[in-house]
Design an enzyme around this catalytic site. Structure first.
Site, short mmCIF file in Angstrom:
data_model
loop_
_atom_site.label_atom_id
_atom_site.label_comp_id
_atom_site.label_asym_id
_atom_site.label_seq_id
_atom_site.Cartn_x
_atom_site.Cartn_y
_atom_site.Cartn_z
N THR A 133 19.36 29.59 36.97
CA THR A 133 19.44 28.34 37.75
C THR A 133 20.30 28.54 39.00
O THR A 133 19.88 28.23 40.12
CB THR A 133 20.06 27.24 36.86
OG1 THR A 133 19.31 27.18 35.66
CG2 THR A 133 20.05 25.90 37.54
N ARG B 110 16.79 40.39 34.93
CA ARG B 110 15.85 40.89 33.92
C ARG B 110 14.42 40.48 34.24
O ARG B 110 13.48 41.17 33.95
CB ARG B 110 16.24 40.37 32.54
CG ARG B 110 17.34 41.21 31.88
CD ARG B 110 17.33 41.00 30.39
NE ARG B 110 17.68 39.62 30.08
CZ ARG B 110 18.89 39.23 29.70
NH1 ARG B 110 19.85 40.12 29.58
NH2 ARG B 110 19.15 37.98 29.43
N GLU C 68 35.02 29.77 43.53
CA GLU C 68 35.00 28.31 43.72
C GLU C 68 34.02 27.63 42.77
O GLU C 68 34.29 26.54 42.24
CB GLU C 68 34.62 28.00 45.18
CG GLU C 68 34.56 26.54 45.51
CD GLU C 68 35.93 25.86 45.41
OE1 GLU C 68 36.81 26.21 46.20
OE2 GLU C 68 36.11 24.99 44.54
N VAL D 126 34.57 26.03 38.87
CA VAL D 126 35.15 24.74 38.47
C VAL D 126 34.47 23.60 39.23
O VAL D 126 34.45 23.58 40.46
CB VAL D 126 36.68 24.70 38.75
CG1 VAL D 126 37.26 23.35 38.35
CG2 VAL D 126 37.39 25.82 38.02
N GLY E 259 31.45 22.76 39.81
CA GLY E 259 30.24 23.05 40.60
C GLY E 259 30.43 22.95 42.09
O GLY E 259 31.14 23.75 42.71
N GLY F 170 19.01 20.40 30.87
CA GLY F 170 19.60 21.64 31.38
C GLY F 170 21.05 21.51 31.81
O GLY F 170 21.57 22.39 32.48
N GLU G 87 25.76 23.78 28.21
CA GLU G 87 25.91 25.23 28.11
C GLU G 87 24.92 25.75 27.08
O GLU G 87 24.42 24.99 26.23
CB GLU G 87 27.34 25.56 27.63
CG GLU G 87 28.43 25.19 28.60
CD GLU G 87 28.34 25.93 29.92
OE1 GLU G 87 28.41 27.16 29.93
OE2 GLU G 87 28.19 25.27 30.96
N LYS H 246 37.84 25.60 32.71
CA LYS H 246 38.01 25.10 34.07
C LYS H 246 39.45 24.64 34.31
O LYS H 246 40.03 24.87 35.37
CB LYS H 246 37.02 23.96 34.33
CG LYS H 246 35.56 24.43 34.31
CD LYS H 246 34.60 23.27 34.20
CE LYS H 246 33.14 23.72 34.18
NZ LYS H 246 32.20 22.66 33.80
N GLY I 146 24.22 22.24 38.26
CA GLY I 146 22.91 22.17 38.94
C GLY I 146 22.77 23.32 39.91
O GLY I 146 23.76 23.88 40.39
N1 HSE Z 1 27.84 22.71 31.00
C1 HSE Z 1 28.61 22.48 32.18
C2 HSE Z 1 28.73 20.96 32.35
C3 HSE Z 1 27.91 23.09 33.37
O1 HSE Z 1 28.07 20.21 31.63
O2 HSE Z 1 29.52 20.53 33.16
C4 HSE Z 1 28.79 23.30 34.56
O3 HSE Z 1 29.88 24.12 34.30
#
Ligand code: HSE
Length: 441
Positions: free
Chosen positions: A19, A51, A133, A136, A138, A191, A194, A209, A306
């Site tokens: 992603t 891969r 960066e 933490v 996104g 999606g 984790e 984080k 995302g």
């Molecule tokens: N699984 C994480 C969340 C993705 O839901 O925030 C971003 O680190």
């Protein structure tokens, strides 16, 4: 607008085409001209390690290796961008690339939180940079804000909604009365979650984080193993409604606080007043509050996950490193915002030392004297009650639910009181206790 003089491009290798990897390719390609104007040189994706291809991005004309370690060994690359996730292989890859003199960009919070100290030492010895960066929150440039924009401040505390999946679950439970499991399944299908969703709901992702945020806020080494971590899986809609009744909402927060005697590092469900801005952060969105002595409370809000929001942070790091390639290593910003030889040795405090107010919810048999027993035990431990209510758990059931809000008290005293209360014969079911934080309210 003057034309950019085309000079030698910055050559980037991208390891991982999931992603975030595909989002990074797309942003780098779409905004290539603007990025070149910012760096002063074009950024060229010279090598991809994956891969398999990902139809979400077009990699025509780019060299592709199925073995990601080919990137670490590629003499052409200036920067290796690690987007494979996981810890062991990512650590090996990053250390190999550093050994070969490559700068690193990574979105991998677990890697930095658990192995950052080792990686930074290796990078320092080799004279290369490591930028992270995207690890933490996104797309929110919170690490840059803490390490640079707020660098004048003594940071008092940082509190954030730093896991989108957990926030989505709590929001849907509150707004639509949905069950925990039902919402978690949707978060997985969308999606957000984790690969192992317990990382989200049990707070491990947020603890990774928070580890990074705290190091940059206070100049302490990365200490993931010392973060107190409690998840949201025990929160019920009864708690969400009771919190609402008292004027609070429940958020899963990462909190790092400098108390003067040490540092609190904790991730747990938290009651926060409905009127603070953080309480309005809903769904998968992330937000981080930072309180600095000069600036006061600040709030940073945005998408925490995302493809392109995360790519936004990854590409910003590539741009920063691209600009710094010609700068001497010792003149670049330190990895954690503080110089390695000037790190603080402030201890991480035990949860027993944390002082705050608490929400307590218990189910008891509806008998004379039960409430008196509970208040007697609380009072003997110095726990003062600020507000309370009692109501039936289920119609025609003998059980009632008692919800108490306490004044501020040391966690150890509250824990001892709750152990005694749990042993009362009339107390049925587990007792729920949730910490309360007023933030800037
Ligand atoms: N699984 C994480 C969340 C993705 O839901 O925030 C971003 O680190």
């Amino acid at each position: 607008m003057s034309e950019v003089r085309i000079v030698k491009p910055v050559k980037v290798g991208i390891a991982g085409l999931g992603t975030v990897g595909s989002g990074t390719v797309n942003v780098l390609k779409r905004n290539a001209q603007e990025i070149a104007r910012r760096v002063g040189r074009p950024i060229e994706i010279a090598h991809i390690g994956a891969r398999r291809d990902n139809p979400a991005c077009n990699i025509e004309g780019i060299r592709v290796s199925r073995d990601i370690f080919a990137l670490a060994a590629d003499p052409e690359l200036d920067i290796l961008v690690e987007l494979i996730g996981g810890v062991d292989t990512a650590r090996e890859l990053v250390l190999a690339a550093i050994g070969n003199g490559k700068h690193i960009v990574t979105a991998n919070k677990a890697l930095i939180a658990e192995h950052g100290n080792e990686i930074f030492r290796a990078a320092h010895e080799r004279g290369v940079d490591v930028a992270f960066e995207a690890s933490v929150a996104g797309g929110i440039p919170i690490l840059k804000a803490l390490g640079e924009g707020l660098a004048a401040n003594h940071i008092k505390w940082v509190a954030g909604i730093i896991n989108g999946t957990g926030n989505f679950i709590l929001t849907e439970m509150r707004d639509k009365g949905r069950s925990f499991d039902d919402v978690l399944k949707e978060a997985q299908a969308l999606g957000y979650a984790e690969a192992d969703p317990t990382f989200d709901v049990e707070g491990i992702d947020a603890a990774h984080k928070l580890t990074i945020l705290a190091s940059i806020a206070f100049g302490i080494p990365l200490q993931f193993s010392k973060v107190y971590t409690e998840g949201i899986s025990r929160i019920t809609s009864e708690d969400i409604k009771a919190a609402d009744y008292f004027g609070y909402c429940i958020k899963h927060l990462g909190i790092a606080k400098d108390t003067g005697n040490g540092v609190e590092l904790r991730v747990h469900p938290t009651l926060i007043p409905k009127e603070v801005l953080l309480a309005s952060v809903n769904g998968v969105m992330n937000a981080v509050m930072v309180d600095g002595d000069a600036v006061g409370p600040t709030l940073f809000y945005g998408a925490g996950a995302g493809a392109e929001p995360t790519a936004s942070a990854v590409v910003a790091d590539i741009i920063e490193l691209g600009r710094a390639l010609t700068v001497d290593h010792d003149e670049r910003a330190p990895y954690l915002g503080f110089h390695a030889e000037a790190m603080s040795e402030a201890p991480v405090l035990s949860m027993d030392d944390v002082e705050c107010s608490f929400y307590i919810r218990l189910h008891v048999q509806d008998r004379t004297g039960v409430l008196a027993d509970i208040t007697r035990i609380l009072s003997a431990k110095g726990v003062s009650i600020e507000a309370m209510y009692q109501k039936d758990v289920v119609e025609d059931d003998e059980r009632v639910s008692i919800v108490l809000m306490t004044h501020s008290i040391r966690e150890s005293a509250l824990r001892e009181a709750l152990e005694e209360i749990a042993a009362l014969e009339a107390v049925v079911d587990d007792i729920m206790r949730i910490r309360v934080e007023m933030l800037d309210a």
